[in-house]
Design a protein around this motif. Structure first.
Motif, PDB file in Angstrom:
ATOM      1  N   THR A 132      -6.262  12.540  11.534  1.00 13.63           N
ATOM      2  CA  THR A 132      -6.547  12.501  10.223  1.00 13.63           C
ATOM      3  C   THR A 132      -5.271  11.928   9.272  1.00 13.63           C
ATOM      4  N   ARG A 169      -6.378  17.925   0.196  1.00 15.43           N
ATOM      5  CA  ARG A 169      -7.171  18.510   1.270  1.00 15.43           C
ATOM      6  C   ARG A 169      -7.645  19.520   0.826  1.00 15.43           C
ATOM      7  N   GLY A 202     -10.411  18.565  -1.978  1.00 18.38           N
ATOM      8  CA  GLY A 202     -11.436  17.504  -1.594  1.00 18.38           C
ATOM      9  C   GLY A 202     -11.854  16.582  -2.845  1.00 18.38           C
ATOM     10  N   ASP A 203     -11.225  16.272  -3.643  1.00 15.05           N
ATOM     11  CA  ASP A 203     -11.337  15.467  -4.742  1.00 15.05           C
ATOM     12  C   ASP A 203     -10.219  14.954  -5.369  1.00 15.05           C
ATOM     13  N   ALA A 234      -9.277   9.409   3.301  1.00 16.04           N
ATOM     14  CA  ALA A 234     -10.500   9.894   3.297  1.00 16.04           C
ATOM     15  C   ALA A 234     -10.704  10.585   4.690  1.00 16.04           C
ATOM     16  N   LEU A 235     -11.055  11.829   4.836  1.00 20.14           N
ATOM     17  CA  LEU A 235     -11.550  12.570   5.942  1.00 20.14           C
ATOM     18  C   LEU A 235     -12.732  11.996   6.439  1.00 20.14           C
ATOM     19  N   ARG A 236     -12.859  11.927   7.711  1.00 16.27           N
ATOM     20  CA  ARG A 236     -14.356  11.762   8.239  1.00 16.27           C
ATOM     21  C   ARG A 236     -15.386  12.786   7.466  1.00 16.27           C
ATOM     22  N   PRO A 237     -16.562  12.124   6.673  1.00 22.85           N
ATOM     23  CA  PRO A 237     -17.102  12.986   5.998  1.00 22.85           C
ATOM     24  C   PRO A 237     -17.518  14.440   6.488  1.00 22.85           C
ATOM     25  N   GLU A 281     -14.635  16.903   6.585  1.00 21.85           N
ATOM     26  CA  GLU A 281     -14.470  17.194   4.980  1.00 21.85           C
ATOM     27  C   GLU A 281     -15.357  18.011   4.683  1.00 21.85           C
ATOM     28  N   LEU A 304     -14.783  21.520   6.477  1.00 22.79           N
ATOM     29  CA  LEU A 304     -13.428  21.815   5.830  1.00 22.79           C
ATOM     30  C   LEU A 304     -13.877  22.763   4.320  1.00 22.79           C
ATOM     31  N   ALA A 305     -14.513  21.868   3.599  1.00 25.24           N
ATOM     32  CA  ALA A 305     -15.200  22.511   2.396  1.00 25.24           C
ATOM     33  C   ALA A 305     -16.001  23.992   2.402  1.00 25.24           C
ATOM     34  N   ARG A 344      -9.407  27.794   5.115  1.00 22.50           N
ATOM     35  CA  ARG A 344      -9.228  26.372   4.653  1.00 22.50           C
ATOM     36  C   ARG A 344      -7.671  26.103   4.558  1.00 22.50           C
TER      37      ARG A 344
END
Ligand SMILES: [Zn+2]
Lengths: 251, 182
Positions: A50, B39, B42-43, B117-120, B123, B126-127, B134
């Protein structure tokens, strides 16, 4: 039978053990320990691939501006700056930002003329390993994770800009296309390439034994483009660099 | 790399209201503070807010810095706590919009946002992790900090960080396994 020491295996996977003999033996002899090793290695690989998050130049300028506006409200602390001077700071910031962006773009164009493709590819492959402590396994060169510096940030920005602006063939960004192409080539090339023993041993070591090497990219080192053997599987691309046998990209 | 002693001296100058010193501290740490916040939260917009709040706190608390840890560690700890507070204060709402701060004509904005962007699926996974796991995974595996440093930032023993990272990875693998592995 034994109590599988999963935390020991996990520490082995991220390379934080000083003595690896016991863990290594367990991974080799016990399926459950091996599964834990594979799980940890895989997730480390995903996360290591990443890119580092960055603020844009304008976001940064806005952050500085907003902070100094806030500081002015803190009684008695911040050095008082007259409004006209603050305006000058913001203007100067924007000026520098615009200048920086155009310098980067120029660099990109100049660099792209000769060894641009190579440089870009190197940057793209190496960035994840350089900025994280991830070393897939078996490598004891102990590369450490350097602190994020302005230089790295600038280099990363330049790499991104190069890929965006260049439009020439490079390995920097079009992973989706690579994956597509790789999948198309997979059937006929999979079994004829990458059958040499070193490659196979390496694939097993990085727990990619159910994958196939669909391409070998010969740069300063050899990058194996690896995909799942099962054509129905999601086309995750992994790059493994030889002879170090490290995963440098998953995506 | 910044020299620890020199950075502590910078903080002393910040306390006395030295603008250049504060700018220097920011330059040294703003990238990683933002990255950690992004991270964890996430926003992007929230991460920018948290970054700003972090440095406001750094500014306010500069006089309380004891020098027991590196300045960077102290700052990232403030950043993580700021994010905790944000998460506590508001339920997370994923936001599709670009941050207010971004000028749409800024040519670097789109690239930076894309590359951050992390790969969705990663992400999302992770969320889903409990925040303690986390944060440990973010600091260790995404930001590449050492375990002692992550422990210092999170304010827990090294052994605790280790086990959170290991368990966090297992949970991630479980969630992602079906999508990525099969
Ligand atoms: Zn076992």
């Amino acid at each position: 039978m034994h109590d599988h020491p999963l935390d020991l295996i996990a520490a082995f996977a991220d390379g934080s053990l000083s003595d690896e003999a016991e863990a290594r033996a367990l991974v080799e002899s016990c399926p459950e320990c091996r599964e834990e090793y594979r799980t940890q290695t895989e997730v480390i690989g995903w996360l290591a691939a990443t890119p580092t998050a960055e603020m844009t130049d304008l976001e940064k300028a806005a952050l500085h501006r907003d902070l100094w506006t806030e500081f002015r409200r803190q009684p008695g602390k911040s050095p008082a700056t007259p409004w006209w001077q603050r305006l000058a700071y913001v203007a100067a910031g924007l000026f520098v930002t615009v200048g920086l962006v155009s310098v980067l773009n120029n660099d990109t164009l100049n660099g792209g003329a000769d060894s641009g493709a190579n440089t870009t590819a190197d940057g793209a492959f190496d960035a994840p390993t350089e900025e994280t402590p991830f070393v897939a396994q078996g490598s004891d060169d102990g590369e450490s994770a350097p602190e994020m510096t302005t230089e790295t940030t600038a280099a990363a920005t330049a790499t991104t800009a190069a890929a965006g602006a260049g439009g020439e063939e490079s390995f920097a960004l079009p992973f989706a296309e690579l994956a597509e192409e790789a999948r198309a080539n997979q059937a006929d090339r999979a079994l004829t390439e990458g059958t040499d023993r070193d490659v196979e041993a390496c694939m097993a070591r990085v727990a990619l034994d159910e994958h196939v090497v669909v391409d070998e990219i010969d740069l300063d080192q050899i990058y194996l483009l690896v995909m799942p053997a099962d054509p129905e599987a999601e086309p995750i691309v992994t790059f493994v660099v030889l002879p170090r046998c490290e995963i440098v990209y998953v995506g | 790399m910044t020299v620890p002693g020199k950075e502590a001296e910078l903080l002393t100058r910040v306390v006395s209201g030295d603008r250049d010193a504060f700018d220097a501290v920011m330059r040294n740490h703003e990238d990683r503070v933002f990255s950690v916040c992004l991270r964890i939260l996430g926003d992007r917009e929230k991460a920018l807010d948290a970054t700003q709040e972090t440095f406001l706190t750094v500014f306010r608390k500069a006089g309380q810095f004891q020098g027991r840890s590196a300045v960077g560690t102290w700052i990232y700890r403030i950043a993580v706590n700021t994010c905790y507070d944000q998460l506590r204060r508001a339920k997370r709402r994923p936001s599709e919009s670009l941050p207010e701060h971004v000028d749409p004509s800024d040519p670097s904005a789109e690239e930076a946002i894309e590359s951050a962007a992390l790969r969705p699926e990663i992400e999302a996974a992770l969320a889903e992790l409990p925040p303690d796991f986390r944060n440990a995974v973010v600091l260790s595996d995404l930001e590449g900090l050492s375990l002692p440093e992550a422990a210092e930032i999170l304010g827990v023993p090294i052994g605790t960080v280790k086990s959170r990272v290991f368990r966090g990875r297992r949970l991630l693998a479980k969630q992602l396994g079906n999508q990525i592995d099969q």
